[in-house]
Design a protein around this motif. Sequence first.
Motif, PDB file in Angstrom:
ATOM      1  N   PRO A  88      -7.810  10.364   4.152  1.00 44.38           N
ATOM      2  CA  PRO A  88      -7.252   9.931   2.867  1.00 44.38           C
ATOM      3  C   PRO A  88      -7.160   8.433   2.630  1.00 44.38           C
ATOM      4  CG  PRO A  88      -5.476  10.423   4.384  1.00 44.38           C
ATOM      5  CD  PRO A  88      -6.767  10.592   5.160  1.00 44.38           C
ATOM      6  N   PHE A  89      -7.225   7.629   3.684  1.00 43.00           N
ATOM      7  CA  PHE A  89      -6.817   6.234   3.555  1.00 43.00           C
ATOM      8  C   PHE A  89      -7.852   5.339   2.881  1.00 43.00           C
ATOM      9  CE2 PHE A  89      -4.448   7.919   7.246  1.00 43.00           C
ATOM     10  CZ  PHE A  89      -3.181   7.859   6.684  1.00 43.00           C
ATOM     11  N   ILE A  96       0.861  -1.196   0.000  1.00 42.18           N
ATOM     12  CA  ILE A  96       0.000   0.000   0.000  1.00 42.18           C
ATOM     13  C   ILE A  96       0.892   1.239   0.000  1.00 42.18           C
ATOM     14  CG2 ILE A  96      -1.766   1.282   1.265  1.00 42.18           C
ATOM     15  CD1 ILE A  96      -2.714  -1.368   2.442  1.00 42.18           C
ATOM     16  N   PRO A  97       0.750   2.115  -0.972  1.00 44.92           N
ATOM     17  CA  PRO A  97       1.713   3.220  -1.156  1.00 44.92           C
ATOM     18  C   PRO A  97       1.437   4.448  -0.292  1.00 44.92           C
ATOM     19  CG  PRO A  97       0.115   3.250  -2.927  1.00 44.92           C
ATOM     20  CD  PRO A  97      -0.248   2.066  -2.062  1.00 44.92           C
ATOM     21  N   ILE A  98       1.360   4.260   1.018  1.00 47.37           N
ATOM     22  CA  ILE A  98       1.039   5.402   1.878  1.00 47.37           C
ATOM     23  C   ILE A  98       2.156   6.445   1.900  1.00 47.37           C
ATOM     24  CG2 ILE A  98      -0.535   4.111   3.359  1.00 47.37           C
ATOM     25  CD1 ILE A  98       1.724   3.936   5.426  1.00 47.37           C
ATOM     26  N   ASP A 125       0.680  10.930  -2.725  1.00 47.58           N
ATOM     27  CA  ASP A 125      -0.251  10.572  -1.647  1.00 47.58           C
ATOM     28  C   ASP A 125       0.264  10.970  -0.270  1.00 47.58           C
ATOM     29  OD1 ASP A 125      -1.632   9.445  -3.710  1.00 47.58           O
ATOM     30  OD2 ASP A 125      -1.653   7.401  -2.914  1.00 47.58           O
ATOM     31  N   ILE A 126       1.574  10.949  -0.114  1.00 48.55           N
ATOM     32  CA  ILE A 126       2.167  11.129   1.213  1.00 48.55           C
ATOM     33  C   ILE A 126       1.764  12.446   1.859  1.00 48.55           C
ATOM     34  CG2 ILE A 126       4.312  12.142   0.318  1.00 48.55           C
ATOM     35  CD1 ILE A 126       5.769  10.646   2.598  1.00 48.55           C
ATOM     36  N   TRP A 127       1.572  13.497   1.059  1.00 50.69           N
ATOM     37  CA  TRP A 127       1.285  14.805   1.656  1.00 50.69           C
ATOM     38  C   TRP A 127      -0.065  14.822   2.360  1.00 50.69           C
ATOM     39  CZ3 TRP A 127       5.598  16.729   2.416  1.00 50.69           C
ATOM     40  CH2 TRP A 127       6.608  16.762   1.454  1.00 50.69           C
ATOM     41  N   ASP A 165      -9.534  14.523  -2.435  1.00 46.86           N
ATOM     42  CA  ASP A 165      -8.073  14.557  -2.517  1.00 46.86           C
ATOM     43  C   ASP A 165      -7.556  15.941  -2.911  1.00 46.86           C
ATOM     44  OD1 ASP A 165      -9.040  14.506  -5.062  1.00 46.86           O
ATOM     45  OD2 ASP A 165      -7.723  12.929  -5.792  1.00 46.86           O
ATOM     46  N   TYR A 166      -8.214  16.966  -2.400  1.00 48.29           N
ATOM     47  CA  TYR A 166      -7.783  18.347  -2.631  1.00 48.29           C
ATOM     48  C   TYR A 166      -8.199  19.169  -1.420  1.00 48.29           C
ATOM     49  CZ  TYR A 166     -12.724  18.813  -3.826  1.00 48.29           C
ATOM     50  OH  TYR A 166     -14.096  18.769  -3.773  1.00 48.29           O
TER      51      TYR A 166
END
Length: 268
Positions: free
Chosen positions: A227-228, A60-62, A67-69, A238-239
């Motif tokens: 976000p998850f 999972i690309p957390i 995405d990280i921000w 996502d903004y």
Amino acid sequence: MNPIKLLQIEWYKMRHYRTFWVIMILFFVLQGLSVSSGMLVLEWLKVKVPTDSGIDFTKIPIYFFPDIWQNLTYVSVYFKVIPAILVIITISNEFSNRTIKQNIIDGMSRAEFVLSKFLLILVISVVSTVFVIFIGLISGLIYTPSPSFNEIFTDFSFVGAYFLDLLAYLTMAFLIAMLIRRSGLSIALLLLALPIEYIFTANIPDALAVIVPYFPQHAINNLISFPFSRYAFLEIVDYVPVNMVFTVILYILLFYGLISLKLKKSDL
């Protein structure tokens, strides 16, 4: 008195104040550990979830750009109560120790006192934001395969939203401390403010439901959405909502104005 001089006065008050340093170190340690331990949590889930599930949580690309921000700032805002408690303690001490009265006697105006405390809040918010940026860049560069410059700074607006969130919350804590002047009661009210607001708004008639997102803590919390759920293929915001940005800025100005008005009319 210029802002640099006011900050120097605040630094003189805080540099030997052990409580200040203990709380700030606690804040950064807890914040740093929480936002940097996500991969450990995913590895734990990978071990605990049966292997026949076909899910590899470590994939999972957390921590991937961009995405990280949003992920990082969403988790970080949960720790804002720690510096908010510090703000309350410092303001309450000004009244209990009569240092505010001494500052006024020594020539500082009431407006300058309010500005000096707000500048301290601003510095705490900036330093915390820089800390989040540092962790985000390091984690993202470690885990994101071949990130491009454009990819790194996509969704960087969430960092600005985090700064605004923290600044607004600390200014609200400043207002509460100015109104009550006792650290214990002020901290209790700060902690109860969110559930009180949510209970109140839950009972607003449906016809007025459109105003609910514009209540103070709703607006602050709406800057960075959860976000998850994106990793369960669900839609997310996502903004950073522009209307919430302007709403929170207006609340910061309102809080500052109420603080100034309260001190102007207060008997020191």
